[in-house]
Design a protein around this motif. Structure first.
Motif, short mmCIF file in Angstrom:
data_model
loop_
_atom_site.label_atom_id
_atom_site.label_comp_id
_atom_site.label_asym_id
_atom_site.label_seq_id
_atom_site.Cartn_x
_atom_site.Cartn_y
_atom_site.Cartn_z
N CYS A 1 -99.23 61.54 81.12
CA CYS A 1 -98.33 60.76 80.27
C CYS A 1 -97.48 61.68 79.41
CB CYS A 1 -99.14 59.81 79.38
SG CYS A 1 -98.20 58.83 78.22
N HIS B 1 -96.35 60.09 74.07
CA HIS B 1 -96.90 58.98 74.85
C HIS B 1 -95.76 58.11 75.37
CE1 HIS B 1 -99.35 55.51 75.93
NE2 HIS B 1 -98.73 54.76 75.05
N HIS B 2 -95.83 57.77 76.67
CA HIS B 2 -94.88 56.79 77.24
C HIS B 2 -95.47 55.40 77.00
CE1 HIS B 2 -93.54 60.39 79.32
NE2 HIS B 2 -92.48 59.75 79.79
N HIS C 1 -104.17 59.05 71.34
CA HIS C 1 -103.66 58.97 72.71
C HIS C 1 -104.81 58.59 73.64
CE1 HIS C 1 -100.83 60.88 75.93
NE2 HIS C 1 -100.74 59.58 75.86
N HIS D 1 -105.22 55.19 76.07
CA HIS D 1 -105.43 55.22 77.53
C HIS D 1 -106.87 54.82 77.86
CE1 HIS D 1 -101.60 56.80 79.10
NE2 HIS D 1 -101.49 57.29 77.87
#
Ligand SMILES: [Zn+2]
Ligand SMILES: [Zn+2]
Length: 404
Positions: free
Chosen positions: A290, A345-346, A369, A373
């Motif tokens: 990511c 982060h996308h 993060h 996820h």
């Protein structure tokens, strides 16, 4: 609490200027004792929340981090409140003097800061009665200002923990080994001379004091482990390390394209792998991939590389910088980890068509993060206000507890 609040409301209604001097001085004295009692109650409540790890409910890494994020407490005060609460448990006399308002938080801090577990152990070895010490120091605090109490405390420390441990000064050997275990973890062992250890400790403390919220860290050892990783990441990102085979050293993740594009938690996909440490699970591979700053190698069904995502690194540097300027710190609720500790982060993963853009990007520290996820937390930016909001896996929002 509501009675306390209405009493305080009444108090703010008083015209202090109209009081006689005696009444005014009495009031100041009473308020000072009351402030001590409120501080003692706060310390006890913090201790109870700390013991139950209640801060995890809001995705915070520690009670200290929660106090900073949700109550906007200064870092030193957050540390002092948590630490005082923990150590007062062994000092009933000091705790009682604090609870009754006879001594202030500053007095309690002066005493508890000196009472490290190591010193308590030494004192016990030396046959020093902790109960007696507790009573003497509490009496001293009742009678003196904190700086004077501190001198009495220093005398006790000098008796228990005198300097003069010049042992094994000649041994400067250092050893450090790391091995990738069959359990998917990397095992580290080591031993340093005092000077080498001091260098390492100084660097780690600097990173730990920034309260880096990474991993599921809580204990001192866990935070120290995170700091060591941060030290390595910082050195890699700074680009000052020697080149290896003509390349800047960097972390590389290899991941199967099908696994990357699969939905979160979809079964039946193998994970990715890291160059040295070996296999990692699919969510972790997705998280690493990511961040556009990590070199990724995508493989097809045959296991052959389809795409090596390195050229992206330069084109995304500007987008990352713009995102850093906009977000300023980790955007997870209550976290203020600085940009240098954050991943890009996308919000919509690029494997699902999300662009690498400022609009689709967010700064998240490694811990958060991972939360987004592996942990199932989500973040969304309100397009109107531009403010980030954080949601638990059950869809409820993580809100600030400090009031409006
Ligand atoms: Zn991400
Ligand atoms: Zn964070």
């Amino acid at each position: 609490m509501s009675e306390l609040r209405s009493a305080l409301d009444e108090l703010t209604g008083i015209a202090f200027g109209d009081l006689s001097e005696d009444a005014l001085l009495d009031l100041v004295g009473d308020l000072s004792v009351t402030a001590n009692r409120v501080a003692a109650a706060l310390t006890s409540a913090v201790r109870a929340a700390d013991r139950r790890e209640a801060y995890r409910r809001d995705g915070a890494v520690s009670m200290k981090a929660w106090l900073r994020g949700s109550c906007r407490m200064a870092p030193e005060q957050a540390t002092a409140t948590v630490s005082t609460g923990r150590r007062l448990e062994q000092l009933p006399e000091t705790a009682a003097a604090f609870a009754s308002g006879e001594i202030s938080a500053a007095h309690a801090r002066v005493i508890t800061r000196a009472m490290t577990p190591g010193r308590l152990a030494k004192a016990a070895d030396a046959g020093i009665d902790l109960g007696l010490t507790d009573g003497i120091l509490a009496d001293l605090a009742r009678a003196t200002a904190p700086n004077e109490t501190a001198r009495g405390v220093a005398q006790w420390v000098a008796g228990v923990d005198p300097d003069g441990t010049l042992d094994d000064a000649a041994d400067t050997r250092r050893r450090f080994t790391m091995a990738s275990g069959l359990d998917g973890r990397v095992h580290v062992r080591g031993e340093f001379d005092a000077v080498g250890g001091e260098y390492l400790h100084t660097a780690l403390v600097a990173l730990m004091n920034g309260d880096r919220p990474a991993g599921d860290a809580r204990s001192h050892a866990e935070r120290q482990g995170d700091a060591l990783v941060a030290l390595a990441r910082g050195a890699l990102d700074a680009g000052g390390l020697p080149t290896v085979r003509g390349e800047r050293p960097h972390v590389r993740v290899t991941i199967d394209l099908m696994a990357l594009c699969a939905e979160r938690g979809a079964p039946g996909f193998s994970g990715g792998s890291l160059g040295w440490a070996g296999p990692i699970n699919p969510e972790t591979a997705r998280r690493l991939a990511c961040d556009a700053g990590v070199a990724r190698i995508l493989t097809g069904p045959s296991g052959l590389p389809l795409d090596v995502g390195r050229e992206q690194r330069t084109s995304t540097a500007g987008i990352r910088r713009a995102t850093e300027i906009r977000d300023d710190h980790c955007v997870f609720a209550g976290c203020d980890a600085p940009p240098e500790w954050c991943d890009f982060h996308h919000v919509v993963h690029w494997a699902h068509g999300g662009p690498t853009s400022c609009d689709n990007g967010a700064l998240l520290c490694e811990r958060h993060h991972t939360g987004c996820h592996e942990g199932g937390f989500t973040i969304r930016r309100n397009p109107g206000t531009g403010r980030w909001r954080t949601y638990r896996p059950d869809g409820t929002e993580v809100l600030s507890r400090a009031g409006p």
